[in-house]
Design a protein around this motif. Structure first.
Motif, PDB file in Angstrom:
ATOM      1  N   ASP A 116       3.062  19.509  -0.872  1.00  0.00           N
ATOM      2  CA  ASP A 116       4.000  19.285   0.037  1.00  0.00           C
ATOM      3  C   ASP A 116       4.129  20.372   1.300  1.00  0.00           C
ATOM      4  OD1 ASP A 116       4.792  17.141  -1.619  1.00  0.00           O
ATOM      5  OD2 ASP A 116       6.267  18.254  -2.900  1.00  0.00           O
ATOM      6  N   GLN A 117       3.342  20.249   2.312  1.00  0.00           N
ATOM      7  CA  GLN A 117       3.400  21.146   3.113  1.00  0.00           C
ATOM      8  C   GLN A 117       3.506  20.294   4.439  1.00  0.00           C
ATOM      9  OE1 GLN A 117      -0.588  22.979   3.362  1.00  0.00           O
ATOM     10  NE2 GLN A 117       0.143  24.693   1.865  1.00  0.00           N
ATOM     11  N   ASN A 118       4.279  21.086   5.569  1.00  0.00           N
ATOM     12  CA  ASN A 118       4.707  20.362   6.549  1.00  0.00           C
ATOM     13  C   ASN A 118       5.386  19.044   6.415  1.00  0.00           C
ATOM     14  OD1 ASN A 118       3.137  22.594   7.842  1.00  0.00           O
ATOM     15  ND2 ASN A 118       1.426  21.266   7.823  1.00  0.00           N
ATOM     16  N   GLY A 119       6.155  18.999   5.380  1.00  0.00           N
ATOM     17  CA  GLY A 119       6.891  18.059   5.556  1.00  0.00           C
ATOM     18  C   GLY A 119       6.280  16.526   4.966  1.00  0.00           C
ATOM     19  N   ILE A 120       4.906  16.709   4.514  1.00  0.00           N
ATOM     20  CA  ILE A 120       4.222  15.495   3.999  1.00  0.00           C
ATOM     21  C   ILE A 120       3.848  15.639   2.455  1.00  0.00           C
ATOM     22  CG2 ILE A 120       1.990  14.426   4.287  1.00  0.00           C
ATOM     23  CD1 ILE A 120       3.633  14.459   6.874  1.00  0.00           C
ATOM     24  N   LYS A 121       4.268  14.547   1.890  1.00  0.00           N
ATOM     25  CA  LYS A 121       3.978  14.532   0.552  1.00  0.00           C
ATOM     26  C   LYS A 121       2.678  13.927   0.083  1.00  0.00           C
ATOM     27  CE  LYS A 121       6.662  12.969  -3.687  1.00  0.00           C
ATOM     28  NZ  LYS A 121       7.641  12.327  -4.126  1.00  0.00           N
ATOM     29  N   THR A 122       2.190  14.476  -0.867  1.00  0.00           N
ATOM     30  CA  THR A 122       0.662  14.018  -1.356  1.00  0.00           C
ATOM     31  C   THR A 122       1.179  12.878  -2.646  1.00  0.00           C
ATOM     32  OG1 THR A 122      -0.537  15.874  -0.867  1.00  0.00           O
ATOM     33  CG2 THR A 122      -1.458  14.368  -2.572  1.00  0.00           C
ATOM     34  N   ILE A 123       0.798  11.751  -2.535  1.00  0.00           N
ATOM     35  CA  ILE A 123       0.732  10.720  -3.540  1.00  0.00           C
ATOM     36  C   ILE A 123      -0.248  10.870  -4.520  1.00  0.00           C
ATOM     37  CG2 ILE A 123       1.124   8.377  -4.043  1.00  0.00           C
ATOM     38  CD1 ILE A 123       3.450   9.846  -2.559  1.00  0.00           C
ATOM     39  N   GLY A 124      -1.488  10.697  -4.083  1.00  0.00           N
ATOM     40  CA  GLY A 124      -2.787  10.820  -4.879  1.00  0.00           C
ATOM     41  C   GLY A 124      -3.975  10.302  -4.357  1.00  0.00           C
ATOM     42  N   LEU A 125      -5.032  10.323  -5.140  1.00  0.00           N
ATOM     43  CA  LEU A 125      -6.245   9.694  -4.644  1.00  0.00           C
ATOM     44  C   LEU A 125      -6.315   8.042  -5.220  1.00  0.00           C
ATOM     45  CD1 LEU A 125      -8.758  12.442  -5.390  1.00  0.00           C
ATOM     46  CD2 LEU A 125      -7.825  11.875  -3.252  1.00  0.00           C
ATOM     47  N   LEU A 126      -6.730   7.271  -4.080  1.00  0.00           N
ATOM     48  CA  LEU A 126      -6.542   5.806  -4.388  1.00  0.00           C
ATOM     49  C   LEU A 126      -7.955   5.171  -4.084  1.00  0.00           C
ATOM     50  CD1 LEU A 126      -4.956   3.064  -5.037  1.00  0.00           C
ATOM     51  CD2 LEU A 126      -4.469   2.900  -2.651  1.00  0.00           C
ATOM     52  N   ALA A 127      -8.659   4.685  -5.013  1.00  0.00           N
ATOM     53  CA  ALA A 127      -9.876   3.945  -4.816  1.00  0.00           C
ATOM     54  C   ALA A 127      -9.625   2.421  -4.851  1.00  0.00           C
ATOM     55  CB  ALA A 127     -10.608   4.551  -6.222  1.00  0.00           C
ATOM     56  N   GLY A 128     -10.676   2.025  -4.091  1.00  0.00           N
ATOM     57  CA  GLY A 128     -10.646   0.627  -4.042  1.00  0.00           C
ATOM     58  C   GLY A 128     -11.838  -0.100  -3.693  1.00  0.00           C
ATOM     59  N   ILE A 129     -12.233  -1.455  -3.625  1.00  0.00           N
ATOM     60  CA  ILE A 129     -13.175  -2.219  -3.350  1.00  0.00           C
ATOM     61  C   ILE A 129     -12.552  -3.228  -2.360  1.00  0.00           C
ATOM     62  CG2 ILE A 129     -15.004  -3.872  -4.182  1.00  0.00           C
ATOM     63  CD1 ILE A 129     -14.869  -2.343  -6.577  1.00  0.00           C
ATOM     64  N   TRP A 130     -13.310  -3.089  -1.238  1.00  0.00           N
ATOM     65  CA  TRP A 130     -13.127  -3.903  -0.153  1.00  0.00           C
ATOM     66  C   TRP A 130     -14.174  -5.146   0.001  1.00  0.00           C
ATOM     67  CZ3 TRP A 130     -10.827   0.630  -0.285  1.00  0.00           C
ATOM     68  CH2 TRP A 130      -9.783   0.609   0.055  1.00  0.00           C
ATOM     69  N   GLY A 131     -13.985  -5.945   1.013  1.00  0.00           N
ATOM     70  CA  GLY A 131     -14.622  -7.358   0.747  1.00  0.00           C
ATOM     71  C   GLY A 131     -16.091  -6.987   1.447  1.00  0.00           C
ATOM     72  N   ASP A 132     -16.169  -6.000   2.211  1.00  0.00           N
ATOM     73  CA  ASP A 132     -17.657  -5.679   2.531  1.00  0.00           C
ATOM     74  C   ASP A 132     -18.534  -5.100   1.342  1.00  0.00           C
ATOM     75  OD1 ASP A 132     -16.324  -3.240   2.210  1.00  0.00           O
ATOM     76  OD2 ASP A 132     -16.835  -2.464   4.211  1.00  0.00           O
ATOM     77  N   GLY A 133     -18.094  -5.018   0.247  1.00  0.00           N
ATOM     78  CA  GLY A 133     -18.832  -4.406  -0.710  1.00  0.00           C
ATOM     79  C   GLY A 133     -18.965  -2.915  -0.943  1.00  0.00           C
ATOM     80  N   LYS A 134     -18.204  -2.304  -0.352  1.00  0.00           N
ATOM     81  CA  LYS A 134     -18.120  -0.787  -0.236  1.00  0.00           C
ATOM     82  C   LYS A 134     -16.835  -0.493  -1.309  1.00  0.00           C
ATOM     83  CE  LYS A 134     -20.509   0.100   3.977  1.00  0.00           C
ATOM     84  NZ  LYS A 134     -20.658   0.932   5.228  1.00  0.00           N
ATOM     85  N   ILE A 135     -17.168   0.734  -1.759  1.00  0.00           N
ATOM     86  CA  ILE A 135     -16.191   1.552  -2.539  1.00  0.00           C
ATOM     87  C   ILE A 135     -15.689   2.619  -1.609  1.00  0.00           C
ATOM     88  CG2 ILE A 135     -17.639   2.919  -3.531  1.00  0.00           C
ATOM     89  CD1 ILE A 135     -15.869   3.382  -5.663  1.00  0.00           C
ATOM     90  N   ARG A 136     -14.293   2.741  -1.621  1.00  0.00           N
ATOM     91  CA  ARG A 136     -13.845   3.668  -0.524  1.00  0.00           C
ATOM     92  C   ARG A 136     -12.688   4.509  -1.326  1.00  0.00           C
ATOM     93  NH1 ARG A 136     -14.832  -0.508   2.861  1.00  0.00           N
ATOM     94  NH2 ARG A 136     -16.126   0.035   4.648  1.00  0.00           N
ATOM     95  N   VAL A 137     -12.399   5.748  -1.055  1.00  0.00           N
ATOM     96  CA  VAL A 137     -11.338   6.521  -1.747  1.00  0.00           C
ATOM     97  C   VAL A 137     -10.351   6.830  -0.513  1.00  0.00           C
ATOM     98  CG1 VAL A 137     -10.802   8.717  -3.012  1.00  0.00           C
ATOM     99  CG2 VAL A 137     -13.139   7.134  -3.726  1.00  0.00           C
ATOM    100  N   LEU A 138      -9.146   6.933  -0.748  1.00  0.00           N
ATOM    101  CA  LEU A 138      -8.157   7.143   0.362  1.00  0.00           C
ATOM    102  C   LEU A 138      -7.404   8.277  -0.253  1.00  0.00           C
ATOM    103  CD1 LEU A 138      -7.032   3.767   1.852  1.00  0.00           C
ATOM    104  CD2 LEU A 138      -8.883   4.972   2.318  1.00  0.00           C
ATOM    105  N   ASP A 139      -7.158   9.544   0.541  1.00  0.00           N
ATOM    106  CA  ASP A 139      -6.140  10.655   0.108  1.00  0.00           C
ATOM    107  C   ASP A 139      -4.831   9.994   0.684  1.00  0.00           C
ATOM    108  OD1 ASP A 139      -4.809  12.714  -0.805  1.00  0.00           O
ATOM    109  OD2 ASP A 139      -6.116  14.022   0.673  1.00  0.00           O
ATOM    110  N   VAL A 140      -3.827   9.701  -0.264  1.00  0.00           N
ATOM    111  CA  VAL A 140      -2.676   8.856   0.422  1.00  0.00           C
ATOM    112  C   VAL A 140      -1.662   9.829   0.452  1.00  0.00           C
ATOM    113  CG1 VAL A 140      -1.023   7.059  -0.270  1.00  0.00           C
ATOM    114  CG2 VAL A 140      -3.200   6.743  -0.681  1.00  0.00           C
ATOM    115  N   LYS A 141      -0.757  10.025   1.661  1.00  0.00           N
ATOM    116  CA  LYS A 141       0.277  10.945   1.798  1.00  0.00           C
ATOM    117  C   LYS A 141       1.330  10.175   2.736  1.00  0.00           C
ATOM    118  CE  LYS A 141      -2.885  14.958   2.111  1.00  0.00           C
ATOM    119  NZ  LYS A 141      -2.414  15.591   0.958  1.00  0.00           N
ATOM    120  N   LEU A 142       2.491  10.631   2.616  1.00  0.00           N
ATOM    121  CA  LEU A 142       3.519  10.056   3.335  1.00  0.00           C
ATOM    122  C   LEU A 142       4.661  10.990   3.819  1.00  0.00           C
ATOM    123  CD1 LEU A 142       6.253   9.625   1.620  1.00  0.00           C
ATOM    124  CD2 LEU A 142       4.865   7.869   0.429  1.00  0.00           C
ATOM    125  N   ASP A 143       5.328  10.606   4.960  1.00  0.00           N
ATOM    126  CA  ASP A 143       6.344  11.422   5.257  1.00  0.00           C
ATOM    127  C   ASP A 143       7.551  11.165   4.780  1.00  0.00           C
ATOM    128  OD1 ASP A 143       8.067  12.895   6.936  1.00  0.00           O
ATOM    129  OD2 ASP A 143       7.454  12.234   8.711  1.00  0.00           O
TER     130      ASP A 143
END
Length: 737
Positions: free
Chosen positions: A423-450
């Motif tokens: 929780d730095q600079n007023g940004i809260k870390t939610i976690g790492l989210l992995a997903g599979i998109w329609g183009d066939g690739k796997i991606r991992v997002l580092d989700v944060k919110l204000d």
């Protein structure tokens, strides 16, 4: 004329009995080997016609050919009689007197005496040239092939060992679960009283940690995440993620969210004899108290006296997938929801119709968004929390992407100790989210919110990790550790990547092998009890459990199905993988007895979705095509196969098209079902449902289906559950009784 005198001598050697036939045969651990050798040599020299020795002295030893033939004749006669009984008609008077005077040889169920079996084994060794003086093999040379047939009646210790293993860690974890979750009150849904129980030092050592050493769990929760906060590795990982400027709300809703219909969704909810009508617009919520406020609750241990507490939200389009964010111990809980854009919106896309749709090929890069909703909780006990019905759910974050439809999502479930950097600079870390998109690739997002903003609309240009397996598309995924992800592919291969930054232009999987012959539908890891074991199911009907160490030889599979299940989940509490079959039965497959499936519930219609197993209770949720969500706790039947099976319907949902032109339709909810016993017989004689003379299959409207389910993975809110319907309704409720 006097009858001819018959010999009173027995045809075979006279049997003399001791307490132990093996001891009389000279086969004992305590007897001196030299004495056995001398005794066997001395007794083997005697012959049938030798009168120098008495028949009473003969016990066991070497025999000549004549004795061998007589023994075979005697054994054949004995084997022909049931249970080793003899036929009086086959013996003369003197033989009968001798038999009466001499006790009968104890027989085994097969009709052959144990002593004769030992003699046969000795003769077999002698004929093969063996010089072994004892039939008992040394402990270090013992070999066992196969395993106990689970269909046979075995003792309880043997049943526990064959089901859970013989390791103390596995057995202690099962005993801990039995003492906590095998009570009758927890037969279907978890109770708040049981969830409140704190683990103490007197608990079984490996019980609260599912059979894993507590220090290993603590190490993974703390130092296992050092790479993420590292100034080199972690910084390089976060640097790879690129987020564009915040989008305007109108632009984001028009392009990335499904177009809302003008008419509202009609809801019928409440007591079955007094249901009320409500109308929900896009992203509007309904408090259950509005439908159940006039109904008085019975006295119970619930935190509130209200009958039902929960929320209903309308999304206007089929809910593709959803997942609760882990490692959230505060009063705010976050739920990720995915709804695809409408077919009308896809037709206007530039890449629409470029090639026919196929799950084996990359799909057009349609816009899609992942919505992050916040639900507030309030303290209900020392540990647990319930839903705060005074604060409405709030849409906090919309993650917009142009990589195609989101097909699967999964938060990193590994425990993570909270640090100041989260929780730095007023940004809260939610976690790492992995997903599979329609183009066939796997991606991992580092989700944060204000936390200071109401709703954010952000456009992701690049993730922290992105990979694609060669010559195919990704179909399903599961986390193995904070840095490793296993992905099933459309050609039957399974690939495992590490998300840590590398110098390669494209990440290369360190594991890439064919497990199935075709499309992998679902994949799950036996984390944390056996993280190297992975279970997969394929479109070819096969379900396999295999080891990452050597998948060619270390694998097993239950009976193949005609219709492959699309979902798998591993329960560390049950130490089993659970799924379903084409006969609308839930299936439970212990990892130590994966080949022998066990029924874990009987559903009123075809199973469509499963809730990922919780780490804090053994209850399972099945979503069906008929709109029912069934809850059950199979642990009692896993321990005692003769226990009655109990299951309870959470709710039942029906959908019908609305009368208005632009209406989203009408949905009716039936709830407040009681727990009932269910027969798990797989034949028509055990089926309580009426039979019409033929097997019928009901086709339900797609908007009636329960398309997604989820348990909250956090300890204080482990009783929270969510369900998404094909009509776009989302239901969130605290199911802790």
């Amino acid at each position: 004329m006097a009858s001819a005198r018959r010999s009173g001598r027995l045809k075979g050697p006279r049997a003399v009995y001791t307490n132990d036939p093996f001891e009389s045969a000279g086969i004992t651990d305590e007897s001196d080997s030299e004495e056995q050798r001398k005794s066997a040599t001395r007794k083997g020299k005697r012959r049938r016609g030798d009168d120098s020795a008495s028949d009473d002295e003969f016990v066991a030893g070497e025999v000549n050919d004549e004795e061998e033939e007589e023994e075979e004749d005697e054994d054949a006669a004995d084997d022909g009689n049931k249970n080793g009984a003899y036929n009086p008609d086959d013996m003369d008077e003197m033989d009968m007197d001798e038999r009466v005077a001499t006790p009968m040889t104890p027989r085994t169920p097969g009709g052959r005496s144990r002593l004769n079996r030992v003699q046969s084994q000795q003769k077999l060794l002698e004929s093969s040239g063996a010089t072994t003086r004892s039939t008992k093999a040394p402990t270090n040379e013992t070999r066992v092939r196969g395993c106990v047939d689970p269909r046979e009646n075995v003792s309880k210790p043997m049943h526990y060992i064959s089901t859970f293993g013989d390791d103390d860690r596995d057995l202690l974890a099962v005993i801990f679960t039995r003492d906590r979750w095998a009570r009758g009150v927890d037969t279907c849904l978890p109770t708040r009283h049981t969830l409140e129980i704190q683990s103490t030092a007197n608990d079984y050592e490996y019980g609260p940690t599912w059979g894993v050493a507590p220090e290993e769990i603590e190490k993974e929760r703390t130092s296992g995440w050092d790479w993420y906060y590292d100034k080199v590795i972690g910084a390089e990982l976060r640097k790879a993620q690129s987020i564009g400027p915040q989008l305007k709300e109108m632009d984001a809703r028009r392009k990335y969210l499904p177009k809302a219909k003008k008419g509202k969704h009609t809801i019928l909810m409440g007591p079955v004899d007094d249901q009320k009508v409500f109308h929900l617009g896009h992203h509007e919520s309904l408090n259950f108290d509005q439908a159940w406020g006039d109904t008085k609750a019975q006295k119970s241990d619930r935190a509130s006296t209200k009958v039902r507490e929960g929320w209903l939200i309308s999304f206007g389009q089929k809910i593709q997938c959803l997942a609760w964010a882990p490692n959230q111990d505060g009063i705010s809980q976050y739920l990720a929801v995915v709804t695809l854009i409408t077919p009308e919106q896809k037709e206007k896309h530039t890449s629409h119709g470029s090639e026919p749709f196929s799950p084996f090929r990359p799909a057009p890069s349609y816009p899609c968004a992942l919505q992050l909703w916040e639900f507030k909780g309030k303290q209900a006990g020392l540990v647990t929390r319930t839903l705060d019905m005074e604060t409405k759910p709030l849409l906090r974050l919309v993650l917009c992407t142009d990589w195609g439809d989101i097909r699967r999502i999964a938060w990193c479930p590994m425990a993570r100790e909270k640090r100041e950097e989260d929780d730095q600079n007023g940004i809260k870390t939610i976690g790492l989210l992995a997903g599979i998109w329609g183009d066939g690739k796997i991606r991992v997002l580092d989700v944060k919110l204000d936390p200071g903003k109401k709703t954010e609309f952000v456009k992701f240009q690049s993730p922290v990790f992105e990979a694609k397996s060669p010559s195919n598309v990704s179909s399903c995924l599961t986390w193995l550790s904070p840095t490793d992800i296993a992905v099933g592919c459309s050609d039957g291969f399974v690939a495992i990547w590490s998300i840590l930054p590398t110098s390669d232009m494209e990440p290369i999987p360190y594991f890439y092998k064919p497990i199935h012959t075709s499309y992998v539908l679902s994949i799950t890891s036996a984390y944390p009890t056996n993280s190297h074991l992975i279970a997969t199911t394929s479109i070819d009907g096969e379900t396999r459990l295999w080891s990452m160490i050597n998948p060619e030889s270390e694998n097993t599979a239950p009976v193949r199905q005609r219709q492959a299940p699309g979902h798998l989940s591993y329960s560390p509490i049950l130490q089993s993988v659970y799924s379903y079959d084409e006969n609308d039965f839930g299936r439970l497959m212990p990892i130590h007895k994966f080949f022998a499936t066990q029924s874990a519930g009987r559903m009123p219609s075809a199973v469509i979705s499963l809730a990922p197993c919780s780490f804090f209770h053994p209850s399972l949720l099945f979503g069906t095509a008929g709109g029912e969500v069934v809850a059950t706790n199979p642990f009692r039947r896993l321990l005692y196969s003769k226990e009655q099976h109990w299951q309870q319907t959470w709710f039942s949902h029906d959908w019908a098209p609305g009368l208005e032109k632009d209406s989203s339709g009408a949905s009716r909810f039936y709830e407040a079902y009681r727990a009932e016993t269910q027969s798990l017989a797989r034949n028509l004689s055990g089926d309580k449902r009426p039979q019409l003379g033929s097997s019928l299959t009901t086709v339900h409207d797609e908007r009636t289906h329960v398309t997604a389910l989820g348990w909250n993975p956090n300890r204080p809110t482990a009783g929270w559950a969510c369900a998404g319907m094909g009509c776009g309704l989302l239901r969130v409720e605290d199911l802790a009784i």
